[in-house]
Motif scaffolding. Sequence first.
Motif, short mmCIF file in Angstrom:
data_model
loop_
_atom_site.label_atom_id
_atom_site.label_comp_id
_atom_site.label_asym_id
_atom_site.label_seq_id
_atom_site.Cartn_x
_atom_site.Cartn_y
_atom_site.Cartn_z
N VAL A 1 0.83 -1.21 0.00
CA VAL A 1 0.00 0.00 0.00
C VAL A 1 0.87 1.26 0.00
O VAL A 1 0.57 2.23 -0.69
CB VAL A 1 -1.04 0.01 1.14
CG1 VAL A 1 -0.44 0.35 2.49
CG2 VAL A 1 -2.18 0.97 0.82
N LEU A 2 1.96 1.26 0.75
CA LEU A 2 2.84 2.42 0.77
C LEU A 2 3.46 2.65 -0.61
O LEU A 2 3.54 3.77 -1.10
CB LEU A 2 3.93 2.27 1.83
CG LEU A 2 3.46 2.27 3.28
CD1 LEU A 2 4.63 2.01 4.22
CD2 LEU A 2 2.73 3.54 3.64
N GLN A 3 3.90 1.55 -1.25
CA GLN A 3 4.50 1.66 -2.57
C GLN A 3 3.48 2.02 -3.64
O GLN A 3 3.85 2.50 -4.71
CB GLN A 3 5.23 0.37 -2.93
CG GLN A 3 6.47 0.16 -2.09
CD GLN A 3 7.18 -1.13 -2.43
OE1 GLN A 3 6.59 -2.21 -2.36
NE2 GLN A 3 8.44 -1.01 -2.82
N SER A 4 2.21 1.82 -3.37
CA SER A 4 1.16 2.13 -4.35
C SER A 4 0.59 3.53 -4.21
O SER A 4 -0.25 3.93 -5.01
CB SER A 4 0.02 1.12 -4.24
OG SER A 4 -0.78 1.40 -3.10
N ILE B 1 3.73 11.45 -4.73
CA ILE B 1 3.93 10.81 -3.43
C ILE B 1 5.09 9.83 -3.63
O ILE B 1 5.03 8.96 -4.49
CB ILE B 1 2.67 10.07 -2.95
CG1 ILE B 1 1.49 11.05 -2.84
CG2 ILE B 1 2.94 9.38 -1.61
CD1 ILE B 1 0.16 10.40 -2.57
N ILE B 2 6.12 9.99 -2.83
CA ILE B 2 7.33 9.19 -2.98
C ILE B 2 7.50 8.31 -1.75
O ILE B 2 7.52 8.80 -0.62
CB ILE B 2 8.56 10.10 -3.15
CG1 ILE B 2 8.36 10.99 -4.37
CG2 ILE B 2 9.83 9.28 -3.27
CD1 ILE B 2 9.12 12.28 -4.32
N CYS B 3 7.62 7.01 -1.97
CA CYS B 3 7.85 6.06 -0.88
C CYS B 3 9.22 5.43 -1.06
O CYS B 3 9.54 4.92 -2.13
CB CYS B 3 6.78 4.96 -0.89
SG CYS B 3 7.11 3.65 0.33
N GLU B 4 10.02 5.50 0.00
CA GLU B 4 11.33 4.86 0.00
C GLU B 4 11.35 3.86 1.14
O GLU B 4 11.27 4.24 2.31
CB GLU B 4 12.43 5.90 0.18
CG GLU B 4 12.50 6.89 -0.97
CD GLU B 4 13.55 7.98 -0.74
OE1 GLU B 4 14.39 7.83 0.18
OE2 GLU B 4 13.51 8.97 -1.48
N ALA C 1 9.73 2.80 6.38
CA ALA C 1 9.68 3.51 5.11
C ALA C 1 9.60 5.01 5.37
O ALA C 1 9.18 5.45 6.45
CB ALA C 1 8.46 3.07 4.29
N SER C 2 10.00 5.76 4.38
CA SER C 2 9.84 7.21 4.37
C SER C 2 8.87 7.53 3.24
O SER C 2 9.05 7.06 2.12
CB SER C 2 11.20 7.87 4.11
OG SER C 2 11.05 9.25 3.94
N VAL C 3 7.83 8.30 3.55
CA VAL C 3 6.81 8.65 2.56
C VAL C 3 6.70 10.16 2.50
O VAL C 3 6.42 10.81 3.51
CB VAL C 3 5.45 8.01 2.89
CG1 VAL C 3 4.43 8.34 1.81
CG2 VAL C 3 5.57 6.50 3.07
N THR C 4 6.93 10.71 1.31
CA THR C 4 6.86 12.15 1.10
C THR C 4 5.66 12.49 0.23
O THR C 4 5.51 11.97 -0.87
CB THR C 4 8.15 12.66 0.42
OG1 THR C 4 9.27 12.31 1.26
CG2 THR C 4 8.12 14.16 0.22
N PHE C 5 4.81 13.37 0.74
CA PHE C 5 3.65 13.88 0.01
C PHE C 5 3.98 15.27 -0.51
O PHE C 5 3.94 16.24 0.24
CB PHE C 5 2.42 13.97 0.93
CG PHE C 5 1.78 12.66 1.26
CD1 PHE C 5 0.61 12.28 0.63
CD2 PHE C 5 2.33 11.81 2.20
CE1 PHE C 5 -0.01 11.07 0.94
CE2 PHE C 5 1.73 10.60 2.52
CZ PHE C 5 0.56 10.22 1.88
#
Length: 170
Positions: free
Chosen positions: A89-92, A109-112, A119-123
């Motif tokens: 879900v994070l990667q999607s 939206i970038i997920c690393e 994980a790090s998620v940038t909106f």
Amino acid sequence: MKSFKGQYLGAALRSFVRALHQSEAVLRQILRNHGLERIDEEQWYDLNTARSIYYTVGAQVGERSLHGVGLQMIDAAQFPPGIDDIRAVLQSLDAAYRMNCRGPEIGAIICELEGDHTASVTFATPFPCALTRGILQGCARKFAPDALIEHSREGCVDRNGPSCCFHVEW
């Protein structure tokens, strides 16, 4: 502030209608103030109108309600098929965002993934922090109810930053 140009799908925008269903007068007023009578789930709306609606919900009803709108987004918006765990879900999230938002300047939206359980998620999107935090928490809650989500100390769209970054641990 970054410029955004595009359209936003009514199915995703209806999440605010669902969240405010008990406040019918407020809901009608917000729609009227944006030149709308209702939200059609099949229709595409101007991205700035959608953005303004979400900011209005935050200003008039409160960030807690706006956060609640985000929590419901996983059930309201379109997501790619085959998502069955928190990593998926994070990667999607960016793909899901692009299923509900289209145009030449909509952000991302970038997920690393940083490890097996982090994980790090940038909106970098046009929407308020409380909404994006709610979206992220709603997604995490569905697949990893005990996930910990922390907002980075660096930048926030609500403080004129270009994005909000979150650290997710599950």
